[in-house]
Design a protein around this motif. Structure first.
Motif, PDB file in Angstrom:
ATOM      1  N   ASN A 213       0.818  -1.212   0.000  1.00 15.70           N
ATOM      2  CA  ASN A 213       0.000   0.000   0.000  1.00 15.70           C
ATOM      3  C   ASN A 213       0.848   1.256   0.000  1.00 15.70           C
ATOM      4  N   TRP A 214       2.071   1.166   0.524  1.00 17.46           N
ATOM      5  CA  TRP A 214       2.975   2.310   0.556  1.00 17.46           C
ATOM      6  C   TRP A 214       3.715   2.495  -0.773  1.00 17.46           C
ATOM      7  N   ASN A 215       3.461   1.612  -1.719  1.00 20.29           N
ATOM      8  CA  ASN A 215       4.268   1.618  -2.939  1.00 20.29           C
ATOM      9  C   ASN A 215       3.460   1.723  -4.221  1.00 20.29           C
ATOM     10  N   LYS A 216       2.350   1.007  -4.319  1.00 22.26           N
ATOM     11  CA  LYS A 216       1.572   0.941  -5.552  1.00 22.26           C
ATOM     12  C   LYS A 216       0.187   1.559  -5.344  1.00 22.26           C
ATOM     13  N   HIS A 394       5.712   8.577  -7.123  1.00 18.48           N
ATOM     14  CA  HIS A 394       6.689   8.219  -6.102  1.00 18.48           C
ATOM     15  C   HIS A 394       7.680   9.331  -5.824  1.00 18.48           C
ATOM     16  N   VAL A 395       7.716  10.304  -6.711  1.00 21.80           N
ATOM     17  CA  VAL A 395       8.559  11.480  -6.482  1.00 21.80           C
ATOM     18  C   VAL A 395       7.763  12.566  -5.780  1.00 21.80           C
ATOM     19  N   ALA A 396       6.488  12.668  -6.123  1.00 24.67           N
ATOM     20  CA  ALA A 396       5.638  13.722  -5.552  1.00 24.67           C
ATOM     21  C   ALA A 396       5.334  13.473  -4.085  1.00 24.67           C
ATOM     22  N   PHE A 397       5.169  12.204  -3.691  1.00 32.93           N
ATOM     23  CA  PHE A 397       4.683  11.902  -2.353  1.00 32.93           C
ATOM     24  C   PHE A 397       5.576  10.911  -1.625  1.00 32.93           C
ATOM     25  N   SER A 398       5.525  10.998  -0.299  1.00 32.29           N
ATOM     26  CA  SER A 398       6.215  10.031   0.545  1.00 32.29           C
ATOM     27  C   SER A 398       5.475   8.706   0.488  1.00 32.29           C
ATOM     28  N   ARG A 399       6.133   7.659   0.953  1.00 34.23           N
ATOM     29  CA  ARG A 399       5.480   6.348   0.990  1.00 34.23           C
ATOM     30  C   ARG A 399       4.283   6.366   1.937  1.00 34.23           C
ATOM     31  N   THR A 400       4.422   7.101   3.043  1.00 30.40           N
ATOM     32  CA  THR A 400       3.305   7.214   3.982  1.00 30.40           C
ATOM     33  C   THR A 400       2.090   7.815   3.296  1.00 30.40           C
ATOM     34  N   ILE A 402       1.356   7.761   0.043  1.00 29.62           N
ATOM     35  CA  ILE A 402       0.795   6.807  -0.918  1.00 29.62           C
ATOM     36  C   ILE A 402      -0.091   5.802  -0.188  1.00 29.62           C
ATOM     37  N   GLY A 403       0.366   5.352   0.985  1.00 30.80           N
ATOM     38  CA  GLY A 403      -0.462   4.460   1.787  1.00 30.80           C
ATOM     39  C   GLY A 403      -1.754   5.118   2.206  1.00 30.80           C
ATOM     40  N   GLN A 404      -1.681   6.403   2.510  1.00 30.13           N
ATOM     41  CA  GLN A 404      -2.879   7.153   2.909  1.00 30.13           C
ATOM     42  C   GLN A 404      -3.871   7.233   1.756  1.00 30.13           C
ATOM     43  N   ILE A 405      -3.384   7.470   0.549  1.00 30.41           N
ATOM     44  CA  ILE A 405      -4.260   7.531  -0.627  1.00 30.41           C
ATOM     45  C   ILE A 405      -4.952   6.185  -0.839  1.00 30.41           C
ATOM     46  N   ASN A 406      -4.258   5.086  -0.519  1.00 27.08           N
ATOM     47  CA  ASN A 406      -4.806   3.742  -0.702  1.00 27.08           C
ATOM     48  C   ASN A 406      -5.706   3.280   0.437  1.00 27.08           C
ATOM     49  N   ASP A 407      -5.785   4.035   1.505  1.00 27.06           N
ATOM     50  CA  ASP A 407      -6.515   3.604   2.693  1.00 27.06           C
ATOM     51  C   ASP A 407      -8.021   3.582   2.417  1.00 27.06           C
ATOM     52  N   LYS A 424     -26.675  16.398  -9.169  1.00 23.68           N
ATOM     53  CA  LYS A 424     -26.303  16.838 -10.515  1.00 23.68           C
ATOM     54  C   LYS A 424     -26.029  18.332 -10.604  1.00 23.68           C
ATOM     55  N   ASN A 425     -26.383  19.090  -9.585  1.00 20.55           N
ATOM     56  CA  ASN A 425     -26.128  20.539  -9.589  1.00 20.55           C
ATOM     57  C   ASN A 425     -24.885  20.931  -8.785  1.00 20.55           C
ATOM     58  N   SER A 426     -24.214  19.946  -8.231  1.00 17.51           N
ATOM     59  CA  SER A 426     -23.074  20.224  -7.353  1.00 17.51           C
ATOM     60  C   SER A 426     -21.844  20.641  -8.155  1.00 17.51           C
ATOM     61  N   VAL A 427     -21.218  21.718  -7.685  1.00 19.96           N
ATOM     62  CA  VAL A 427     -19.924  22.165  -8.224  1.00 19.96           C
ATOM     63  C   VAL A 427     -18.951  22.164  -7.053  1.00 19.96           C
ATOM     64  N   LEU A 428     -17.886  21.363  -7.157  1.00 21.03           N
ATOM     65  CA  LEU A 428     -16.975  21.163  -6.039  1.00 21.03           C
ATOM     66  C   LEU A 428     -15.631  21.839  -6.303  1.00 21.03           C
ATOM     67  N   LEU A 429     -15.113  22.451  -5.255  1.00 21.64           N
ATOM     68  CA  LEU A 429     -13.755  22.994  -5.274  1.00 21.64           C
ATOM     69  C   LEU A 429     -12.941  22.220  -4.247  1.00 21.64           C
ATOM     70  N   PHE A 430     -11.897  21.511  -4.703  1.00 22.97           N
ATOM     71  CA  PHE A 430     -11.055  20.706  -3.820  1.00 22.97           C
ATOM     72  C   PHE A 430      -9.794  21.494  -3.462  1.00 22.97           C
ATOM     73  N   LEU A 431      -9.651  21.781  -2.176  1.00 21.58           N
ATOM     74  CA  LEU A 431      -8.469  22.484  -1.694  1.00 21.58           C
ATOM     75  C   LEU A 431      -7.590  21.488  -0.937  1.00 21.58           C
ATOM     76  N   SER A 432      -6.987  20.607  -1.678  1.00 17.94           N
ATOM     77  CA  SER A 432      -6.076  19.590  -1.142  1.00 17.94           C
ATOM     78  C   SER A 432      -5.110  19.220  -2.249  1.00 17.94           C
ATOM     79  N   GLU A 433      -4.041  18.513  -1.870  1.00 17.91           N
ATOM     80  CA  GLU A 433      -3.085  18.046  -2.872  1.00 17.91           C
ATOM     81  C   GLU A 433      -3.129  16.528  -2.936  1.00 17.91           C
ATOM     82  N   GLY A 434      -3.194  16.006  -4.151  1.00 14.65           N
ATOM     83  CA  GLY A 434      -3.163  14.566  -4.347  1.00 14.65           C
ATOM     84  C   GLY A 434      -4.416  13.847  -3.899  1.00 14.65           C
ATOM     85  N   PHE A 435      -5.553  14.556  -3.822  1.00 13.38           N
ATOM     86  CA  PHE A 435      -6.797  13.897  -3.417  1.00 13.38           C
ATOM     87  C   PHE A 435      -7.491  13.350  -4.667  1.00 13.38           C
ATOM     88  N   TYR A 436      -6.937  12.258  -5.196  1.00 14.53           N
ATOM     89  CA  TYR A 436      -7.454  11.687  -6.430  1.00 14.53           C
ATOM     90  C   TYR A 436      -8.836  11.069  -6.231  1.00 14.53           C
TER      91      TYR A 436
END
Length: 697
Positions: A213-216, A394-400, A402-407, A424-436
């Protein structure tokens, strides 16, 4: 990182109380605001930070290490004397002078100790003098590679005993190969004895979904295991980073991994000089798998043969592979944080069957190791190459991270939010980094998504996921200024995970509050903001071992260490915040107080947040305390089930072990000594200035 970091220094007038010291203005990134603030620092701040982080104390608390070094020195000195020669010792990287003093008290005839780190060489002189060895040990403030030999040189003649500790978790990462090679060529006699004599690297081939989870990066699922977002093959098959993942392997549950190949020696390093030093090498070992599964990585550690006869072995193995465990010795396995174990991920997973022949490739250059595994011997050069990240993740984020994204436990809470609050009317603004995972909102029918994604590499990953999933209603904003280019009145929901690459401590992600508050006046009044609240919490604990990294030595193996303790304390007071970040899941502890809430930040309402409060951590049931831990809980929509904690993953009971979240680092204040008394903490938070401070009374 949202704002670029600029480093400039301006000298101020000397401090009136100490005209020898200067203060400087330093421009430093404030993770809470994303701005570069001018702060006043001691002119020698960098110097003191390097001293405080040198980790000498952690190593000197390692009693087994110290005693094995001394036993090996005794053997070496006796052996040289048995040859009818004087024992001439060279101590490379002496630190506090401990090994030199051991040599002196065990009969060495002459000792030269070199230490290139100036504050430590000066400290070594004081420590050596205070212990009565001033006339026996000559401290040279140089690198060993700069030492000269001859009547007018640093060494009058070559030495016949070398003692040194130039190792790290990766064994050779501190330049051990070049250090030993140069010493043998220029500083040592041909028949010298080296302490330690050799080193062996061990590898265990495993399948470990937790570590993977910390890698892929994995596909994103819903509760019914239906894929909501697919991850592009380029990211899934990326070789990842070859960088060592250092970790306390003993804290991994045995049930979390499947051993494909049991621990085996894969590389040997001969420090004695009897064989040539090889700076680049690859080996292949043909093995039989002991179980079926996916070969995903190797667990790695090493041991040192301290003496020429092999009587004294220092092992860094995790408990299940440690020699003392195999011998059923009841004493605890030595704890170390300076030499821990490591994980090396294979460039690709290899599915194997039990008893199948596989081929483990082990490689190293002058400073690092890497591994590969194949099921055939039709090898090409690519299998020997150090893997390089091709996707950017793997360059943008630490292994920790990446594990968090996979949690998936965390992601399911976001999914429930989207399902309950998006239409269907929702417009979202995401103020975070790497929140795929936020792209799931598009799959659920949101009208449009805006992502503030200022990390270039993370933005590239986001774009590839968008393209791979054929999502068309997304706009990526690459800077805070781009917010001015859109009509924020259309935004119905602002969402933050929150996560930012500039964050170190859990509450640093309150940058979300700062960003959302700055755009609040541009928004529709009915806009919803998630998460709604942030709770900063704390709890007193008793660590099994972690406190040793900051505990004073007082004495070490019978030598007084006051000068060293004073140096570390002074530098820590100048350069360190009293609360530091640590992955606490790697460091066992028990709770000795109830958890308390230090502050509650209302993220939905915004406005001025400026408060000061005093809290008491009541130590219960006669337990002792050596640390106070801190973490953050994000209350997404007010429902307890939606709360995301960066701290304990289960309710805490006083006197019981604490299980910590494995995908974040917590804050910890380590006491200089254990106490039975209650601990008072003054907590100050000012989000306008971007300041959070802890003061222990």
């Amino acid at each position: 990182m949202i704002f670029s970091q600029i480093s400039r220094k301006i000298l101020l007038k000397p401090n009136i109380k100490n005209t020898c010291k200067m203060s400087i203005f330093v421009q430093k990134l404030n993770p809470l605001t994303g701005n570069n603030d001018w702060v006043i620092q001691n002119e020698e701040y960098d110097y003191h930070q390097e001293v405080a982080r040198s980790a000498f104390a952690d190593m000197l608390h390692d009693t087994e290490r110290n005693q094995l070094y001394e036993n090996a020195l005794i053997s070496a000195i006796n052996e040289i004397h048995s040859r009818g020669k004087k024992a001439k010792v060279l101590d490379i990287g002496t630190g506090t002078g401990l090994l030199s003093m051991m040599a002196a008290r065990n009969g060495a005839d002459s000792i030269v100790a070199c230490e290139a780190f100036k504050p430590m060489s000066e400290c070594a002189v004081k420590v050596i003098e205070s212990n009565g060895f001033k006339d026996k040990i000559n401290v040279i403030p140089k690198r060993s590679t700069d030492l000269s030999v001859g009547p007018e040189g640093d060494l009058k003649e070559k030495c016949n005993i070398l003692v040194t500790e130039v190792f790290d978790t990766e064994l050779i990462g501190e330049g051990a190969l070049s250090t030993f090679s140069h010493a043998h060529k220029h500083l040592l006699e041909n028949d010298c004895i080296v302490v330690p004599e050799s080193a062996t690297v061990y590898a265990q081939v495993v399948e470990c979904p937790l570590a993977q989870n910390w890698n892929k990066l994995k596909d994103f699922y819903n509760d019914d295991l239906e894929i909501l977002l697919k991850i592009p093959d380029l990211i899934k098959t990326c070789p990842g980073s070859s960088a060592v993942h250092d970790i306390q392997l003993s804290q991994l549950p045995l049930s979390s991994f499947n051993s494909i190949v049991p621990p085996i020696p894969v590389l040997r390093f001969d420090w004695s000089g009897k064989t040539p030093f090889v700076f680049t090498r690859s080996t292949i070992q043909s093995l039989k798998a002991v179980s079926h599964g996916k070969a995903q990585m190797v667990f790695m550690w090493w041991d040192l043969q301290m003496d020429i006869e092999g009587k004294h072995i220092l092992s860094c193995a995790p408990y299940w592979a440690h020699p003392k465990s195999k011998e059923k010795i009841t004493v605890d396995i030595p704890w170390r944080d300076h030499w821990i174990q490591a994980i090396y991920y294979f460039p690709e997973e290899v599915r194997v069957e039990k008893d199948q022949e596989i081929h483990l490739i082990s490689c190293h250059d002058e400073y690092s190791l890497w591994f590969n595994l194949r099921t055939d011997l039709k090898l090409t050069d690519i299998h020997y190459l150090n893997p390089i990240c091709e996707c950017g993740l793997h360059v943008a984020f630490s292994r920790t991270r990446i594990g968090q994204i996979n949690d998936m436990k965390r992601n399911k809470k976001y999914l429930r939010l989207f399902e309950n609050h998006i239409d269907k009317n929702s417009v979202l603004l995401f103020l975070s980094e790497g929140f795929y995972y936020g792209l799931v909102a598009a799959k659920l029918g949101a009208k449009h998504l805006y992502f503030l994604e200022t990390n270039i590499l993370s933005k590239r990953v986001l774009e590839s996921i968008i393209k791979f999933n054929n999502i068309n209603n997304v706009t990526i904003l690459k800077s805070i200024d781009d917010l001015k280019l859109i009509d924020l009145k259309d935004v119905t929901v602002i969402f933050g995970e929150p996560y930012f690459t500039s964050s170190i401590l859990p509450w640093d992600n309150l940058l979300f509050f700062y960003l959302s508050d700055n755009v609040r006046t541009l928004l529709n009044r009915e806009v919803e903001i998630y998460p709604r609240k942030c709770l900063i919490k704390g709890m007193a604990v008793k660590f099994d071992h972690l406190h040793k990294i900051r505990a004073p030595l007082i004495s070490c193996e019978g030598f007084l260490m006051k000068h060293f303790d004073d140096l570390i304390l002074e530098s820590s007071n100048i350069s360190d915040d009293n609360v530091e970040a640590q992955p606490l899941w790697e460091y066992p502890c028990i709770a000795v107080s109830d958890e308390i809430t230090l502050a509650e930040v209302n993220l939905a309402n915004g406005g001025n947040i400026n408060l000061e409060s005093t809290h008491t951590f009541s130590i219960q049931n006669g337990l002792s305390c050596n640390g106070v831990t801190f973490w953050v809980e994000w209350c997404i929509d007010g429902s307890p089930k939606s709360t995301i904690s960066t701290g304990p993953v289960h309710p805490v009971s006083v006197g019981k072990s604490v299980e910590w979240d494995k995908y974040t680092r917590q804050g910890v204040y380590l006491l200089p000594s254990s106490t039975l008394e209650n601990i008072n903490c003054r907590f100050c938070i000012d989000l306008n200035e971007g300041s959070i401070k802890f003061k222990f009374l």
